[in-house]
Design a protein around this motif. Sequence first.
Motif, PDB file in Angstrom:
ATOM      1  N   GLU A 123      34.875  43.272  32.311  1.00 46.59           N
ATOM      2  CA  GLU A 123      33.808  43.995  31.608  1.00 46.59           C
ATOM      3  C   GLU A 123      33.778  43.627  30.130  1.00 46.59           C
ATOM      4  N   ALA A 164      33.788  40.818  40.198  1.00 44.45           N
ATOM      5  CA  ALA A 164      34.958  40.137  40.766  1.00 44.45           C
ATOM      6  C   ALA A 164      34.567  38.960  41.670  1.00 44.45           C
ATOM      7  N   GLU A 165      33.566  39.183  42.502  1.00 41.76           N
ATOM      8  CA  GLU A 165      33.209  38.171  43.506  1.00 41.76           C
ATOM      9  C   GLU A 165      32.702  36.900  42.831  1.00 41.76           C
ATOM     10  N   CYS A 184      27.653  43.495  45.318  1.00 36.59           N
ATOM     11  CA  CYS A 184      26.325  43.824  44.778  1.00 36.59           C
ATOM     12  C   CYS A 184      25.337  42.689  45.096  1.00 36.59           C
TER      13      CYS A 184
HETATM   14  N1  THU Z   1      31.427  45.194  40.360  1.00 28.68           N
HETATM   15  C1  THU Z   1      32.032  44.137  40.964  1.00 28.68           C
HETATM   16  O1  THU Z   1      33.009  43.567  40.446  1.00 28.68           O
HETATM   17  N2  THU Z   1      31.522  43.708  42.132  1.00 28.68           N
HETATM   18  C2  THU Z   1      30.452  44.247  42.763  1.00 28.68           C
HETATM   19  O2  THU Z   1      30.000  43.728  43.768  1.00 28.68           O
HETATM   20  C3  THU Z   1      29.852  45.473  42.240  1.00 28.68           C
HETATM   21  C4  THU Z   1      30.288  45.902  40.900  1.00 28.68           C
HETATM   22  C5  THU Z   1      31.944  45.639  39.067  1.00 28.68           C
HETATM   23  C6  THU Z   1      31.009  45.381  37.928  1.00 28.68           C
HETATM   24  C7  THU Z   1      31.441  46.436  36.944  1.00 28.68           C
HETATM   25  O3  THU Z   1      32.532  45.945  36.183  1.00 28.68           O
HETATM   26  C8  THU Z   1      31.936  47.584  37.815  1.00 28.68           C
HETATM   27  O4  THU Z   1      32.172  47.022  39.089  1.00 28.68           O
HETATM   28  C9  THU Z   1      30.959  48.741  37.940  1.00 28.68           C
HETATM   29  O5  THU Z   1      29.713  48.307  38.348  1.00 28.68           O
END
Ligand code: THU
Length: 160
Positions: A64, A74-75, A112
Amino acid sequence: MKEVKIESTLYLYDTLDELPKDVVLLMNKAIEARERAYAPYSNFYVGAALLLDNNKIITGNNQENASYPSGLCAERTAIFYAGSKYPNAKVIRMAISAGSKNNQTTSPIPPCGSCRQAIAEYEIKQETPIEIYFMGEVGKIAKSNSLANLLPLVFDKKVL
Ligand code: THU
């Protein structure tokens, strides 16, 4: 007018014990990566681990930023690193674990939309499906046999 129905299939496992050992190992790498995430703003920690066809395991976690949109999931952290380090390797599967410091996540948390689009790019490029396993901190694990199941009507390079 014609109605078009789109179907997707997922498999749900009650516990990690139901999964093959190499998948459990990959999920454990995702969990370890999740614990190293940098998520001071959302408190939502996500880890991803990829198995490549050269037997390498690549991990990533969300990073972040005080300027929120500058952070990355992460993905995408994991798959972009895999693409940059091993551009010719195919991704066999991805394991994802997501958890919140505010309350325990007990159901599978899917990637996401932006991450699905990014993973789709590699699945289309390599012309073989990428298996996706995803879970919360505890509870059921969901499996999709390919990214395509998670992103019907994908925007793909064919239209360009
Ligand atoms: N986040 C991910 O790392 N992967 C996803 O598929 C959805 C969201 C992270 C982004 C952000 O740092 C936190 O989760 C909240 O959205």
